[in-house]
Scaffold this motif. Structure first.
Motif, PDB file in Angstrom:
ATOM      1  N   GLY A 143       0.798  -1.216   0.000  1.00 18.33           N
ATOM      2  CA  GLY A 143       0.000   0.000   0.000  1.00 18.33           C
ATOM      3  C   GLY A 143       0.831   1.267   0.000  1.00 18.33           C
ATOM      4  N   MET A 144       0.121   2.393  -0.052  1.00 19.68           N
ATOM      5  CA  MET A 144       0.715   3.716  -0.167  1.00 19.68           C
ATOM      6  C   MET A 144       0.682   4.429   1.164  1.00 19.68           C
ATOM      7  SD  MET A 144       1.946   6.233  -1.885  1.00 19.68           S
ATOM      8  CE  MET A 144       1.669   6.393  -3.630  1.00 19.68           C
ATOM      9  N   PRO A 145       1.791   4.952   1.627  1.00 18.80           N
ATOM     10  CA  PRO A 145       3.171   4.790   1.160  1.00 18.80           C
ATOM     11  C   PRO A 145       3.795   3.534   1.759  1.00 18.80           C
ATOM     12  CG  PRO A 145       3.148   6.317   2.991  1.00 18.80           C
ATOM     13  CD  PRO A 145       1.705   5.909   2.751  1.00 18.80           C
ATOM     14  N   SER A 146       4.925   3.139   1.232  1.00 20.77           N
ATOM     15  CA  SER A 146       5.638   1.978   1.755  1.00 20.77           C
ATOM     16  C   SER A 146       6.256   2.304   3.115  1.00 20.77           C
ATOM     17  CB  SER A 146       6.744   1.563   0.788  1.00 20.77           C
ATOM     18  OG  SER A 146       7.631   0.667   1.407  1.00 20.77           O
ATOM     19  N   ALA A 147       5.765   1.633   4.148  1.00 18.71           N
ATOM     20  CA  ALA A 147       6.333   1.831   5.483  1.00 18.71           C
ATOM     21  C   ALA A 147       7.738   1.248   5.563  1.00 18.71           C
ATOM     22  CB  ALA A 147       5.426   1.202   6.540  1.00 18.71           C
ATOM     23  N   HIS A 148       7.994   0.189   4.780  1.00 18.58           N
ATOM     24  CA  HIS A 148       9.347  -0.383   4.738  1.00 18.58           C
ATOM     25  C   HIS A 148      10.337   0.678   4.245  1.00 18.58           C
ATOM     26  CE1 HIS A 148       6.981  -4.125   4.626  1.00 18.58           C
ATOM     27  NE2 HIS A 148       8.024  -4.666   5.217  1.00 18.58           N
ATOM     28  N   SER A 149       9.989   1.339   3.143  1.00 17.84           N
ATOM     29  CA  SER A 149      10.878   2.364   2.585  1.00 17.84           C
ATOM     30  C   SER A 149      11.030   3.543   3.528  1.00 17.84           C
ATOM     31  CB  SER A 149      10.340   2.855   1.240  1.00 17.84           C
ATOM     32  OG  SER A 149      10.316   1.807   0.313  1.00 17.84           O
TER      33      SER A 149
ATOM     34  N   ARG B 231       6.394   1.051  -7.577  1.00 17.52           N
ATOM     35  CA  ARG B 231       7.513   1.993  -7.488  1.00 17.52           C
ATOM     36  C   ARG B 231       7.079   3.318  -6.861  1.00 17.52           C
ATOM     37  NH1 ARG B 231       9.076  -0.047 -13.054  1.00 17.52           N
ATOM     38  NH2 ARG B 231      10.763  -1.493 -12.607  1.00 17.52           N
ATOM     39  N   LEU B 232       5.857   3.754  -7.178  1.00 18.24           N
ATOM     40  CA  LEU B 232       5.343   5.003  -6.611  1.00 18.24           C
ATOM     41  C   LEU B 232       5.200   4.892  -5.093  1.00 18.24           C
ATOM     42  CD1 LEU B 232       4.207   7.854  -7.015  1.00 18.24           C
ATOM     43  CD2 LEU B 232       1.959   6.797  -7.351  1.00 18.24           C
ATOM     44  N   GLU B 233       4.693   3.773  -4.611  1.00 13.41           N
ATOM     45  CA  GLU B 233       4.544   3.563  -3.165  1.00 13.41           C
ATOM     46  C   GLU B 233       5.903   3.552  -2.473  1.00 13.41           C
ATOM     47  OE1 GLU B 233       0.483   0.830  -3.500  1.00 13.41           O
ATOM     48  OE2 GLU B 233       2.447  -0.129  -3.284  1.00 13.41           O
ATOM     49  N   ILE B 234       6.895   2.940  -3.122  1.00 11.92           N
ATOM     50  CA  ILE B 234       8.251   2.891  -2.566  1.00 11.92           C
ATOM     51  C   ILE B 234       8.869   4.282  -2.534  1.00 11.92           C
ATOM     52  CG2 ILE B 234      10.601   2.041  -2.992  1.00 11.92           C
ATOM     53  CD1 ILE B 234       9.207  -0.545  -4.047  1.00 11.92           C
ATOM     54  N   MET B 235       8.713   5.035  -3.626  1.00 11.12           N
ATOM     55  CA  MET B 235       9.264   6.394  -3.666  1.00 11.12           C
ATOM     56  C   MET B 235       8.594   7.294  -2.628  1.00 11.12           C
ATOM     57  SD  MET B 235      11.772   6.569  -5.624  1.00 11.12           S
ATOM     58  CE  MET B 235      11.982   8.315  -5.790  1.00 11.12           C
TER      59      MET B 235
ATOM     60  N   PHE C  20      26.898   4.703   7.731  1.00 15.19           N
ATOM     61  CA  PHE C  20      25.925   5.223   6.766  1.00 15.19           C
ATOM     62  C   PHE C  20      25.901   4.351   5.510  1.00 15.19           C
ATOM     63  CE2 PHE C  20      25.155   7.673   2.877  1.00 15.19           C
ATOM     64  CZ  PHE C  20      23.804   7.941   3.064  1.00 15.19           C
ATOM     65  N   ALA C  21      27.070   3.940   5.043  1.00 13.08           N
ATOM     66  CA  ALA C  21      27.127   3.087   3.852  1.00 13.08           C
ATOM     67  C   ALA C  21      26.345   1.802   4.064  1.00 13.08           C
ATOM     68  CB  ALA C  21      28.583   2.780   3.484  1.00 13.08           C
ATOM     69  N   MET C  22      26.503   1.204   5.235  1.00 17.67           N
ATOM     70  CA  MET C  22      25.763  -0.033   5.546  1.00 17.67           C
ATOM     71  C   MET C  22      24.263   0.235   5.566  1.00 17.67           C
ATOM     72  SD  MET C  22      28.326  -1.787   8.385  1.00 17.67           S
ATOM     73  CE  MET C  22      27.006  -2.031   9.473  1.00 17.67           C
ATOM     74  N   ALA C  23      23.850   1.327   6.200  1.00 16.01           N
ATOM     75  CA  ALA C  23      22.426   1.657   6.287  1.00 16.01           C
ATOM     76  C   ALA C  23      21.850   1.967   4.907  1.00 16.01           C
ATOM     77  CB  ALA C  23      22.217   2.838   7.232  1.00 16.01           C
ATOM     78  N   ALA C  24      22.627   2.647   4.072  1.00 16.26           N
ATOM     79  CA  ALA C  24      22.153   2.975   2.718  1.00 16.26           C
ATOM     80  C   ALA C  24      21.977   1.712   1.880  1.00 16.26           C
ATOM     81  CB  ALA C  24      23.125   3.946   2.046  1.00 16.26           C
ATOM     82  N   PHE C  25      22.946   0.792   1.943  1.00 14.25           N
ATOM     83  CA  PHE C  25      22.809  -0.461   1.200  1.00 14.25           C
ATOM     84  C   PHE C  25      21.664  -1.304   1.745  1.00 14.25           C
ATOM     85  CE2 PHE C  25      27.083   0.351  -0.480  1.00 14.25           C
ATOM     86  CZ  PHE C  25      26.838   0.064  -1.819  1.00 14.25           C
ATOM     87  N   PHE C  26      21.477  -1.305   3.048  1.00 10.97           N
ATOM     88  CA  PHE C  26      20.346  -2.001   3.660  1.00 10.97           C
ATOM     89  C   PHE C  26      19.030  -1.435   3.124  1.00 10.97           C
ATOM     90  CE2 PHE C  26      17.326  -2.049   7.316  1.00 10.97           C
ATOM     91  CZ  PHE C  26      17.057  -3.410   7.326  1.00 10.97           C
ATOM     92  N   ALA C  27      18.936  -0.108   3.042  1.00 14.89           N
ATOM     93  CA  ALA C  27      17.727   0.535   2.524  1.00 14.89           C
ATOM     94  C   ALA C  27      17.475   0.139   1.074  1.00 14.89           C
ATOM     95  CB  ALA C  27      17.845   2.056   2.654  1.00 14.89           C
ATOM     96  N   LEU C  28      18.515   0.138   0.269  1.00 15.61           N
ATOM     97  CA  LEU C  28      18.360  -0.247  -1.141  1.00 15.61           C
ATOM     98  C   LEU C  28      17.887  -1.692  -1.289  1.00 15.61           C
ATOM     99  CD1 LEU C  28      21.495   1.486  -2.689  1.00 15.61           C
ATOM    100  CD2 LEU C  28      19.091   2.146  -2.980  1.00 15.61           C
ATOM    101  N   ILE C  29      18.436  -2.577  -0.481  1.00 14.70           N
ATOM    102  CA  ILE C  29      18.039  -3.992  -0.538  1.00 14.70           C
ATOM    103  C   ILE C  29      16.572  -4.155  -0.133  1.00 14.70           C
ATOM    104  CG2 ILE C  29      18.376  -6.258   0.543  1.00 14.70           C
ATOM    105  CD1 ILE C  29      21.412  -5.503   0.650  1.00 14.70           C
ATOM    106  N   VAL C  30      16.164  -3.484   0.927  1.00 13.99           N
ATOM    107  CA  VAL C  30      14.775  -3.576   1.388  1.00 13.99           C
ATOM    108  C   VAL C  30      13.817  -3.039   0.326  1.00 13.99           C
ATOM    109  CG1 VAL C  30      13.110  -2.676   3.069  1.00 13.99           C
ATOM    110  CG2 VAL C  30      15.308  -3.587   3.846  1.00 13.99           C
ATOM    111  N   MET C  31      14.154  -1.916  -0.280  1.00 15.13           N
ATOM    112  CA  MET C  31      13.271  -1.334  -1.301  1.00 15.13           C
ATOM    113  C   MET C  31      13.245  -2.192  -2.564  1.00 15.13           C
ATOM    114  SD  MET C  31      13.670   2.774  -0.773  1.00 15.13           S
ATOM    115  CE  MET C  31      15.434   2.820  -0.967  1.00 15.13           C
TER     116      MET C  31
END
Length: 146
Positions: free
Chosen positions: A47-53, A128-132, A74-85
């Motif tokens: 659903g909108m918006p993605s709570a995971h993102s 993609r819209l929900e993720i963004m 920060f690098a670890m957190a950023a890569f974690f975020a990308l993987i989750v999304m």
């Protein structure tokens, strides 16, 4: 040494708040759409918006603000975020399609037995819209609060 919980736990508090705000937004959006209060969306996936993102982006941004955007944390957190999304858009969306197909097959197979109620959740992934939207919400929450 006194603890200032708001400052000391920002990397925990802000992502939890971003998740909660995203879930409340879902309740509002889908309650308006369905024309009745839908509190079940407080614990829903998809659903909108993605709570995971919202959660992982607020975590990454908060860590970037606190530790620095050139830090390993920060690098670890950023890569974690990308993987989750990526997972929310890809793997979880595929599971949604499979669940929908299986539910159709069950409906056809047991159409003469309406007492058979097993159904798979068919709304798990995100567009993609929900993720963004979730990502933007998470970043804004971190910028506002951190």
């Amino acid at each position: 040494m006194a603890l200032n919980y708001a400052a000391d736990y920002k990397a925990l508090i802000i992502p939890v708040a971003a998740w909660l705000v995203a879930q409340v937004i879902k309740v509002i959006i889908y309650s308006i759409y369905d024309r009745r209060l839908r509190l079940s969306y407080l614990a829903s996936m998809g659903g909108m918006p993605s709570a995971h993102s919202a959660t992982v982006c607020s975590l990454a941004m908060t860590i970037g603000i606190i530790e620095g955007f050139n830090s390993a944390l920060f690098a670890m957190a950023a890569f974690f975020a990308l993987i989750v999304m990526y997972d929310a858009a890809g793997v979880r969306k595929t599971v949604s399609v499979h669940s929908d197909l299986l539910n159709r097959m069950l409906d056809e197979l047991f159409k003469e037995h309406p007492e058979f109620e097993l159904r798979f959740r068919d709304w798990i992934g995100h567009t993609r819209l929900e993720i963004m939207a979730g990502a933007i919400l998470g970043v804004l929450m971190a910028l506002w609060w951190a």
